[in-house]
Design a protein around this motif. Sequence first.
Motif, PDB file in Angstrom:
ATOM      1  N   THR A   1      10.330  -0.930  -2.312  1.00  0.00           N
ATOM      2  CA  THR A   1      10.052  -1.573  -1.026  1.00  0.00           C
ATOM      3  C   THR A   1       9.848  -3.073  -1.197  1.00  0.00           C
ATOM      4  OG1 THR A   1       9.036   0.437  -0.149  1.00  0.00           O
ATOM      5  CG2 THR A   1       8.464  -1.624   0.939  1.00  0.00           C
ATOM      6  N   VAL A   2       9.035  -3.462  -2.174  1.00  0.00           N
ATOM      7  CA  VAL A   2       8.814  -4.896  -2.424  1.00  0.00           C
ATOM      8  C   VAL A   2      10.124  -5.575  -2.798  1.00  0.00           C
ATOM      9  CG1 VAL A   2       7.568  -6.584  -3.813  1.00  0.00           C
ATOM     10  CG2 VAL A   2       6.455  -4.445  -3.185  1.00  0.00           C
TER      11      VAL A   2
ATOM     12  N   SER B   1       2.878  -2.746  -0.189  1.00  0.00           N
ATOM     13  CA  SER B   1       4.208  -3.229  -0.559  1.00  0.00           C
ATOM     14  C   SER B   1       4.806  -4.090   0.554  1.00  0.00           C
ATOM     15  CB  SER B   1       5.136  -2.054  -0.863  1.00  0.00           C
ATOM     16  OG  SER B   1       4.675  -1.328  -1.971  1.00  0.00           O
TER      17      SER B   1
ATOM     18  N   ASN C   1       7.265   2.459  -3.632  1.00  0.00           N
ATOM     19  CA  ASN C   1       6.501   1.237  -3.359  1.00  0.00           C
ATOM     20  C   ASN C   1       7.144   0.017  -4.019  1.00  0.00           C
ATOM     21  OD1 ASN C   1       4.737   2.858  -1.985  1.00  0.00           O
ATOM     22  ND2 ASN C   1       3.153   2.847  -3.549  1.00  0.00           N
ATOM     23  N   THR C   2       7.520   0.174  -5.286  1.00  0.00           N
ATOM     24  CA  THR C   2       8.154  -0.939  -6.004  1.00  0.00           C
ATOM     25  C   THR C   2       9.484  -1.312  -5.378  1.00  0.00           C
ATOM     26  OG1 THR C   2       7.108  -0.173  -8.054  1.00  0.00           O
ATOM     27  CG2 THR C   2       8.905  -1.750  -8.265  1.00  0.00           C
TER      28      THR C   2
ATOM     29  N   GLN D   1       3.102  -7.432   0.357  1.00  0.00           N
ATOM     30  CA  GLN D   1       3.622  -8.199  -0.778  1.00  0.00           C
ATOM     31  C   GLN D   1       4.997  -8.781  -0.473  1.00  0.00           C
ATOM     32  OE1 GLN D   1       3.493  -5.959  -4.488  1.00  0.00           O
ATOM     33  NE2 GLN D   1       1.625  -4.928  -3.793  1.00  0.00           N
TER      34      GLN D   1
ATOM     35  N   ASP E   1       4.692   8.968  -5.023  1.00  0.00           N
ATOM     36  CA  ASP E   1       5.283   7.637  -4.808  1.00  0.00           C
ATOM     37  C   ASP E   1       6.739   7.625  -5.245  1.00  0.00           C
ATOM     38  OD1 ASP E   1       5.777   4.909  -4.498  1.00  0.00           O
ATOM     39  OD2 ASP E   1       5.078   4.488  -6.536  1.00  0.00           O
TER      40      ASP E   1
END
Length: 476
Positions: free
Chosen positions: A66-67, A134, A63-64, A137, A59
């Motif tokens: 992306t949000v 993500s 992912n973080t 979200q 990762d």
Amino acid sequence: MSNVQIIAKNTIVLLISQILSYLFAFFYTIITARYLGADGFGILSFAIAFTGIFGILADLGLNTLTVKEISKDKSLAGKFLGNFLLIKIVLSIVTLLIIALILNAFNYPIQTVTVVYLVALSVILNSFNGIFNSIFQAFEKMQFQSIGQIFYSASMLIGVLLAIIYGFNIIGFAFLYFILSAILLVCNIIICIKKFIPLNFEIDLKFSISKIKEALPFGINGIFVFVYVWVDTIILFILQGNQAVGWYNAAYKIVTVCMIVQSVSNISVFPAMSQLYVNSKNSLQNLVEKYFKFMLLISFPLGIGITLLSPNIILLIFGKQYENSIIALQILIWSGISTFLYTAFAQLFLSAGKQITLTKITGICMIENILLNLLLIPKFSYVGASIVTVVTEFTLLVLIFIVAKNMGYGISFNQLKDVIKVIIASLVMGSFIFLFSEFTIFIIVPISILIYITILFSLRTFDADELLLIKKVIKN
């Protein structure tokens, strides 16, 4: 709809789905632990811990990021998704190679190695599932993530029951993790294409490199967190054997279930915080304060209640073979309480682009955790690991509070008054539990919650705005 209402709506949607998925997960974990015993459950727990630490490499914070970025500009979704999927493919290959090299360096039994490989593949697939979650979200369409969670947990429960009926060994249980992660990934791809954005495989090397650099602090922070959460399981496995890992992780599973509200709330709050940091610092301050209070209201009664009811909980859920898990749960639950208390400020750091600061803090705690585990586990086994986990989380709490205060988001006098009121209400509730502990928890728990809430209202813990918000949330 206001930010608070959107957060409340998304939190409720996710909370309901998380309750369902966690219930399914809780049941299949209990069934698995009882069926495999402390020894087999210890091997499976080791595989999850070992692969999880290296799975963070697949990762690397993408992912973080992306949000954070798409919640600000939805038009970037296609570009992020296409490039990040390609990056993840490369990272996944590297991750699997590292896991293979480490496994080959140790003389583990073939059964353990096979379980680790199957769980590793599941972790890699879930990393890809994470990028789609993500997207959901960032668009604040949490229902798609919720459906996926419920599907996965329900399918795991059915799979575990079938595995027991057909007499599967531990390798069969590990295979369930892999196959269901693969099915969920296919479903997420279909939903994303139909509901959000088509897959865009246009390679933009400059964009990818810049975003990897930007995401790296998130990824390093994730590695640090995952190491100090799971390294105790790995050290326990190496120094104390499978059974100690089984007892320790049985207690840890209950703590994980208790963290459901915190994990769901973080998912809902993070996009809103990212927006408010850009648009309204005053509103962000208010949101951080309300979020901290919400976590405070849950944490102390949970800690006191679980501590007093641990014997009832462990024996009811896992049976007498896990009796050694009681003391571990009584200690470990307080690590969860620390997490509740600092989570609002941790989310603030990420939203404000202070991920490097958070990475430094978690790095310090990771080093502390490893050293203390190496010191205490040889002497005190899983009890030592439990103590180290609490000490590490408390250190993280203190350091985050110090940095938050320097940013102008420290604990106010009114919040300190709330802390005192919550402690008083929790102690009154705890006194009731202590006096009537011989009764079944199905009677004690509802009455304890009622006592706690009654004391909170009698102490006027909620202001007019909070009471109005509670009414709106209930109505919605």
